[in-house]
Design a protein around this motif. Sequence first.
Motif, PDB file in Angstrom:
ATOM      1  N   SER A 155       0.863  -1.185   0.000  1.00 13.77           N
ATOM      2  CA  SER A 155       0.000   0.000   0.000  1.00 13.77           C
ATOM      3  C   SER A 155       0.895   1.228   0.000  1.00 13.77           C
ATOM      4  N   VAL A 156       0.359   2.351  -0.513  1.00 16.56           N
ATOM      5  CA  VAL A 156       1.068   3.625  -0.407  1.00 16.56           C
ATOM      6  C   VAL A 156       0.121   4.702   0.090  1.00 16.56           C
ATOM      7  N   LEU A 157       0.708   5.673   0.773  1.00 20.82           N
ATOM      8  CA  LEU A 157       0.011   6.859   1.250  1.00 20.82           C
ATOM      9  C   LEU A 157       0.431   8.024   0.369  1.00 20.82           C
ATOM     10  N   LEU A 158      -0.545   8.766  -0.143  1.00 19.62           N
ATOM     11  CA  LEU A 158      -0.289   9.903  -1.015  1.00 19.62           C
ATOM     12  C   LEU A 158      -0.725  11.176  -0.295  1.00 19.62           C
ATOM     13  N   SER A 159       0.181  12.127  -0.160  1.00 27.19           N
ATOM     14  CA  SER A 159      -0.120  13.368   0.558  1.00 27.19           C
ATOM     15  C   SER A 159       0.348  14.564  -0.261  1.00 27.19           C
ATOM     16  N   TRP A 160      -0.502  15.561  -0.376  1.00 28.52           N
ATOM     17  CA  TRP A 160      -0.120  16.839  -0.985  1.00 28.52           C
ATOM     18  C   TRP A 160      -1.143  17.885  -0.524  1.00 28.52           C
ATOM     19  N   ASN A 161      -0.697  19.140  -0.481  1.00 33.65           N
ATOM     20  CA  ASN A 161      -1.536  20.189   0.075  1.00 33.65           C
ATOM     21  C   ASN A 161      -2.113  19.680   1.395  1.00 33.65           C
ATOM     22  N   ASP A 162      -3.433  19.668   1.535  1.00 34.72           N
ATOM     23  CA  ASP A 162      -4.029  19.146   2.766  1.00 34.72           C
ATOM     24  C   ASP A 162      -4.756  17.832   2.510  1.00 34.72           C
ATOM     25  N   TYR A 163      -4.378  17.129   1.439  1.00 33.37           N
ATOM     26  CA  TYR A 163      -5.061  15.897   1.046  1.00 33.37           C
ATOM     27  C   TYR A 163      -4.253  14.668   1.451  1.00 33.37           C
ATOM     28  N   THR A 164      -4.973  13.614   1.812  1.00 33.32           N
ATOM     29  CA  THR A 164      -4.344  12.347   2.183  1.00 33.32           C
ATOM     30  C   THR A 164      -5.180  11.196   1.628  1.00 33.32           C
ATOM     31  N   TYR A 165      -4.598  10.414   0.753  1.00 31.56           N
ATOM     32  CA  TYR A 165      -5.258   9.252   0.161  1.00 31.56           C
ATOM     33  C   TYR A 165      -4.349   8.033   0.298  1.00 31.56           C
ATOM     34  N   VAL A 166      -4.942   6.854   0.252  1.00 34.08           N
ATOM     35  CA  VAL A 166      -4.144   5.638   0.160  1.00 34.08           C
ATOM     36  C   VAL A 166      -4.552   4.863  -1.085  1.00 34.08           C
ATOM     37  N   ILE A 167      -3.602   4.127  -1.629  1.00 33.84           N
ATOM     38  CA  ILE A 167      -3.905   3.136  -2.665  1.00 33.84           C
ATOM     39  C   ILE A 167      -3.859   1.776  -1.998  1.00 33.84           C
ATOM     40  N   ASP A 168      -5.022   1.145  -1.927  1.00 34.92           N
ATOM     41  CA  ASP A 168      -5.254  -0.160  -1.304  1.00 34.92           C
ATOM     42  C   ASP A 168      -5.176  -0.100   0.224  1.00 34.92           C
ATOM     43  N   CYS A 169      -5.951  -0.968   0.851  1.00 32.97           N
ATOM     44  CA  CYS A 169      -5.917  -1.076   2.321  1.00 32.97           C
ATOM     45  C   CYS A 169      -6.033  -2.554   2.681  1.00 32.97           C
ATOM     46  N   GLY A 170      -4.903  -3.190   2.847  1.00 30.75           N
ATOM     47  CA  GLY A 170      -4.847  -4.620   3.119  1.00 30.75           C
ATOM     48  C   GLY A 170      -4.966  -4.946   4.591  1.00 30.75           C
ATOM     49  N   PRO A 171      -4.638  -6.168   4.974  1.00 28.10           N
ATOM     50  CA  PRO A 171      -4.807  -6.624   6.363  1.00 28.10           C
ATOM     51  C   PRO A 171      -3.973  -5.856   7.377  1.00 28.10           C
ATOM     52  N   ASP A 172      -2.933  -5.150   6.913  1.00 27.81           N
ATOM     53  CA  ASP A 172      -2.059  -4.411   7.825  1.00 27.81           C
ATOM     54  C   ASP A 172      -2.418  -2.930   7.913  1.00 27.81           C
ATOM     55  N   PHE A 173      -3.574  -2.552   7.388  1.00 22.42           N
ATOM     56  CA  PHE A 173      -3.948  -1.146   7.281  1.00 22.42           C
ATOM     57  C   PHE A 173      -3.920  -0.426   8.634  1.00 22.42           C
ATOM     58  N   ARG A 174      -4.498  -1.029   9.658  1.00 25.13           N
ATOM     59  CA  ARG A 174      -4.528  -0.377  10.973  1.00 25.13           C
ATOM     60  C   ARG A 174      -3.120  -0.083  11.465  1.00 25.13           C
ATOM     61  N   GLN A 175      -2.261  -1.095  11.402  1.00 27.40           N
ATOM     62  CA  GLN A 175      -0.871  -0.921  11.848  1.00 27.40           C
ATOM     63  C   GLN A 175      -0.176   0.159  11.038  1.00 27.40           C
ATOM     64  N   GLN A 176      -0.421   0.200   9.743  1.00 28.76           N
ATOM     65  CA  GLN A 176       0.220   1.184   8.882  1.00 28.76           C
ATOM     66  C   GLN A 176      -0.229   2.600   9.222  1.00 28.76           C
ATOM     67  N   MET A 177      -1.501   2.771   9.507  1.00 31.48           N
ATOM     68  CA  MET A 177      -2.018   4.095   9.873  1.00 31.48           C
ATOM     69  C   MET A 177      -1.420   4.567  11.195  1.00 31.48           C
ATOM     70  N   LEU A 178      -1.283   3.653  12.159  1.00 37.53           N
ATOM     71  CA  LEU A 178      -0.703   4.020  13.448  1.00 37.53           C
ATOM     72  C   LEU A 178       0.789   4.333  13.321  1.00 37.53           C
ATOM     73  N   THR A 179       1.498   3.515  12.578  1.00 39.76           N
ATOM     74  CA  THR A 179       2.938   3.711  12.415  1.00 39.76           C
ATOM     75  C   THR A 179       3.244   5.066  11.794  1.00 39.76           C
ATOM     76  N   ASN A 180       2.394   5.485  10.867  1.00 39.82           N
ATOM     77  CA  ASN A 180       2.661   6.721  10.135  1.00 39.82           C
ATOM     78  C   ASN A 180       1.826   7.909  10.627  1.00 39.82           C
ATOM     79  N   SER A 181       1.167   7.736  11.773  1.00 41.39           N
ATOM     80  CA  SER A 181       0.423   8.823  12.429  1.00 41.39           C
ATOM     81  C   SER A 181      -0.523   9.527  11.463  1.00 41.39           C
ATOM     82  N   VAL A 182      -1.316   8.727  10.755  1.00 38.22           N
ATOM     83  CA  VAL A 182      -2.285   9.285   9.810  1.00 38.22           C
ATOM     84  C   VAL A 182      -3.559   9.642  10.572  1.00 38.22           C
ATOM     85  N   HIS A 183      -3.957  10.907  10.540  1.00 36.28           N
ATOM     86  CA  HIS A 183      -5.108  11.393  11.301  1.00 36.28           C
ATOM     87  C   HIS A 183      -6.321  11.694  10.426  1.00 36.28           C
TER      88      HIS A 183
END
Length: 258
Positions: free
Chosen positions: A41-69
């Motif tokens: 999966s990848v996290l895409l950020s620009w300006n004030d936008y935040t999107y991800v491409i795909d959200c697999g079984p590790d999505f929760r851990q990935q969001m916590l690790t990268n402090s995505v709010h």
Amino acid sequence: MNDKLQVTFLGTGTSQGVPVIGSDHPVCLSENPKDKRLRVSVLLSWNDYTYVIDCGPDFRQQMLTNSVHKLDGILFTHEHADHTAGIDDIRPFFFRQGDIPIYAHARVIASLKTRFDYIFADENRYPGAPAVSITEVRNDIPFRIGDTMVTPIEADHNRLPVFGFRLKDFTYLTDVKRISTVEEEKIRGSKVLVVNALREKQHHSHFSLEEAIAFAERVAPQKTYFTHISHLLGFHDEVEKHLPENMHLAYDNLVIDV
């Protein structure tokens, strides 16, 4: 405002992740953090936008690790579990933001509605369930996320069509085995390409490393990062030494600017 696209590799592993459960393969036993790979999966950020491409079984851990709010939406490449099974974990974002936009092929939407019917229910919704707003993605029809247009790129994952996406000068593809010359033209001019490179040996539904390198040489981005990597490809640091100068193995939590 920052128009520069920042890409965070949330996961760079294949469907089982690395290490594989119970495996004694040397790569699975490696202590190098770059050899530990969550599902892709990848996290895409620009300006004030935040999107991800795909959200697999590790999505929760990935969001916590990268402090995505904040999550403005999810782009799905295809319906396989290692790319979709984390969708229930959009709940914290939903509770704060409301319906989470998703972007996917009609076939993928139908699959999600079957597997996660409670998320898509119109009536008698469970009060703790998240909800989504749906944009159907069709090939050759660009769509907008935030203030940016996205170009879908269709490829084949064995017999299953999958979508890659181009945003600005960045192109992301995974689970590709074949791609037409017409679709390759959509990639040309990219500054950064991300594409799957499963292992050295040929595979029926994924590029091998050799195939991924040849593909990157054809479409000629300024820089290429390989993802969806199996433990069978080898140790990160060893493989990296032998890649062409403008090509690299991605690794979890790598951040690049495009």
